[in-house]
Design a protein around this motif. Structure first.
Motif, PDB file in Angstrom:
ATOM      1  N   SER A 102       0.836  -1.206   0.000  1.00 27.58           N
ATOM      2  CA  SER A 102       0.000   0.000   0.000  1.00 27.58           C
ATOM      3  C   SER A 102       0.869   1.255   0.000  1.00 27.58           C
ATOM      4  N   ARG A 103       0.277   2.363  -0.448  1.00 28.54           N
ATOM      5  CA  ARG A 103       0.973   3.643  -0.429  1.00 28.54           C
ATOM      6  C   ARG A 103       1.343   4.038   0.996  1.00 28.54           C
ATOM      7  N   SER A 104       0.455   3.760   1.929  1.00 23.47           N
ATOM      8  CA  SER A 104       0.720   4.118   3.321  1.00 23.47           C
ATOM      9  C   SER A 104       1.909   3.330   3.886  1.00 23.47           C
ATOM     10  N   ARG A 105       2.089   2.115   3.389  1.00 19.17           N
ATOM     11  CA  ARG A 105       3.229   1.315   3.837  1.00 19.17           C
ATOM     12  C   ARG A 105       4.536   1.940   3.333  1.00 19.17           C
ATOM     13  N   ILE A 106       4.553   2.376   2.078  1.00 21.83           N
ATOM     14  CA  ILE A 106       5.735   3.047   1.533  1.00 21.83           C
ATOM     15  C   ILE A 106       6.016   4.320   2.332  1.00 21.83           C
ATOM     16  N   SER A 107       4.986   5.075   2.612  1.00 20.07           N
ATOM     17  CA  SER A 107       5.132   6.290   3.410  1.00 20.07           C
ATOM     18  C   SER A 107       5.725   5.981   4.782  1.00 20.07           C
ATOM     19  N   SER A 108       5.248   4.920   5.392  1.00 21.89           N
ATOM     20  CA  SER A 108       5.727   4.512   6.710  1.00 21.89           C
ATOM     21  C   SER A 108       7.202   4.078   6.657  1.00 21.89           C
ATOM     22  N   TYR A 109       7.577   3.366   5.599  1.00 26.60           N
ATOM     23  CA  TYR A 109       8.978   2.956   5.433  1.00 26.60           C
ATOM     24  C   TYR A 109       9.871   4.171   5.204  1.00 26.60           C
ATOM     25  N   GLU A 110       9.427   5.070   4.321  1.00 28.00           N
ATOM     26  CA  GLU A 110      10.227   6.253   4.016  1.00 28.00           C
ATOM     27  C   GLU A 110      10.377   7.163   5.236  1.00 28.00           C
ATOM     28  N   GLY A 118      10.480   6.146   8.274  1.00 31.88           N
ATOM     29  CA  GLY A 118      11.154   5.434   9.349  1.00 31.88           C
ATOM     30  C   GLY A 118      10.236   5.025  10.487  1.00 31.88           C
ATOM     31  N   ARG A 119       8.928   5.054  10.233  1.00 32.15           N
ATOM     32  CA  ARG A 119       7.965   4.696  11.285  1.00 32.15           C
ATOM     33  C   ARG A 119       7.771   3.197  11.412  1.00 32.15           C
ATOM     34  N   SER A 120       8.139   2.460  10.368  1.00 36.14           N
ATOM     35  CA  SER A 120       8.100   0.998  10.443  1.00 36.14           C
ATOM     36  C   SER A 120       9.208   0.430   9.576  1.00 36.14           C
ATOM     37  N   LYS A 121       9.541  -0.812   9.859  1.00 34.69           N
ATOM     38  CA  LYS A 121      10.611  -1.508   9.143  1.00 34.69           C
ATOM     39  C   LYS A 121       9.993  -2.528   8.199  1.00 34.69           C
ATOM     40  N   PRO A 122      10.512  -2.596   6.982  1.00 30.69           N
ATOM     41  CA  PRO A 122       9.975  -3.568   6.029  1.00 30.69           C
ATOM     42  C   PRO A 122      10.331  -5.007   6.384  1.00 30.69           C
ATOM     43  N   SER A 123       9.506  -5.906   5.916  1.00 29.29           N
ATOM     44  CA  SER A 123       9.762  -7.334   6.113  1.00 29.29           C
ATOM     45  C   SER A 123      10.916  -7.786   5.218  1.00 29.29           C
ATOM     46  N   ILE A 124      11.450  -8.942   5.530  1.00 29.22           N
ATOM     47  CA  ILE A 124      12.496  -9.533   4.696  1.00 29.22           C
ATOM     48  C   ILE A 124      11.967  -9.757   3.284  1.00 29.22           C
ATOM     49  N   GLN A 125      10.720 -10.218   3.168  1.00 31.08           N
ATOM     50  CA  GLN A 125      10.132 -10.443   1.844  1.00 31.08           C
ATOM     51  C   GLN A 125      10.105  -9.158   1.031  1.00 31.08           C
ATOM     52  N   PHE A 126       9.743  -8.047   1.662  1.00 28.06           N
ATOM     53  CA  PHE A 126       9.739  -6.764   0.961  1.00 28.06           C
ATOM     54  C   PHE A 126      11.155  -6.387   0.538  1.00 28.06           C
ATOM     55  N   LEU A 127      12.122  -6.592   1.430  1.00 23.90           N
ATOM     56  CA  LEU A 127      13.510  -6.257   1.102  1.00 23.90           C
ATOM     57  C   LEU A 127      14.027  -7.090  -0.069  1.00 23.90           C
ATOM     58  N   ILE A 128      13.649  -8.350  -0.112  1.00 27.20           N
ATOM     59  CA  ILE A 128      14.038  -9.204  -1.242  1.00 27.20           C
ATOM     60  C   ILE A 128      13.428  -8.658  -2.530  1.00 27.20           C
ATOM     61  N   HIS A 129      12.153  -8.323  -2.460  1.00 21.96           N
ATOM     62  CA  HIS A 129      11.467  -7.797  -3.644  1.00 21.96           C
ATOM     63  C   HIS A 129      12.085  -6.463  -4.075  1.00 21.96           C
ATOM     64  N   LEU A 130      12.363  -5.571  -3.121  1.00 19.02           N
ATOM     65  CA  LEU A 130      12.981  -4.283  -3.432  1.00 19.02           C
ATOM     66  C   LEU A 130      14.372  -4.471  -4.016  1.00 19.02           C
ATOM     67  N   SER A 131      15.113  -5.408  -3.480  1.00 22.74           N
ATOM     68  CA  SER A 131      16.452  -5.706  -3.977  1.00 22.74           C
ATOM     69  C   SER A 131      16.394  -6.182  -5.431  1.00 22.74           C
ATOM     70  N   ASN A 132      15.488  -7.076  -5.721  1.00 22.05           N
ATOM     71  CA  ASN A 132      15.315  -7.552  -7.096  1.00 22.05           C
ATOM     72  C   ASN A 132      14.830  -6.439  -8.017  1.00 22.05           C
ATOM     73  N   TYR A 133      13.886  -5.663  -7.552  1.00 23.89           N
ATOM     74  CA  TYR A 133      13.291  -4.568  -8.321  1.00 23.89           C
ATOM     75  C   TYR A 133      14.342  -3.509  -8.679  1.00 23.89           C
ATOM     76  N   SER A 134      15.187  -3.184  -7.711  1.00 23.85           N
ATOM     77  CA  SER A 134      16.181  -2.120  -7.909  1.00 23.85           C
ATOM     78  C   SER A 134      17.529  -2.641  -8.393  1.00 23.85           C
ATOM     79  N   GLN A 135      17.692  -3.966  -8.369  1.00 25.94           N
ATOM     80  CA  GLN A 135      18.950  -4.620  -8.733  1.00 25.94           C
ATOM     81  C   GLN A 135      20.112  -4.120  -7.863  1.00 25.94           C
TER      82      GLN A 135
END
Length: 70
Positions: free
Chosen positions: A29-37, A39-56
């Motif tokens: 969700s957009r609110s989740r991205i806002s929360s990550y940006e 620093g109000r919450s930390k992303p899950s490992i699954q999100f980090l894997i997806h972000l890593s693949n997405y951004s290379q």
């Protein structure tokens, strides 16, 4: 030091995407991205894997290095 929140925001802006567009690309969700940006919450490992693949960019770099200074 943990640069994750600033790096998420940097990657989104680098691609010229709104939070809504970035969230759609990453299947969260957009609110989740806002929360990550903000620093109000930390992303899950699954999100980090997806972000890593997405951004290379490896997960260690996403977490430990300030991307806008590389």
């Amino acid at each position: 030091m943990n640069y994750l929140s600033t790096n998420i925001k940097y990657l989104r802006r680098l691609k010229g995407l709104s939070q809504e567009q970035f969230a759609d690309d990453l299947h969260v969700s957009r609110s989740r991205i806002s929360s990550y940006e903000g620093g109000r919450s930390k992303p899950s490992i699954q999100f980090l894997i997806h972000l890593s693949n997405y951004s290379q960019i490896c997960m260690e770099t996403l977490v430990k290095k300030k991307l806008n200074s590389l």
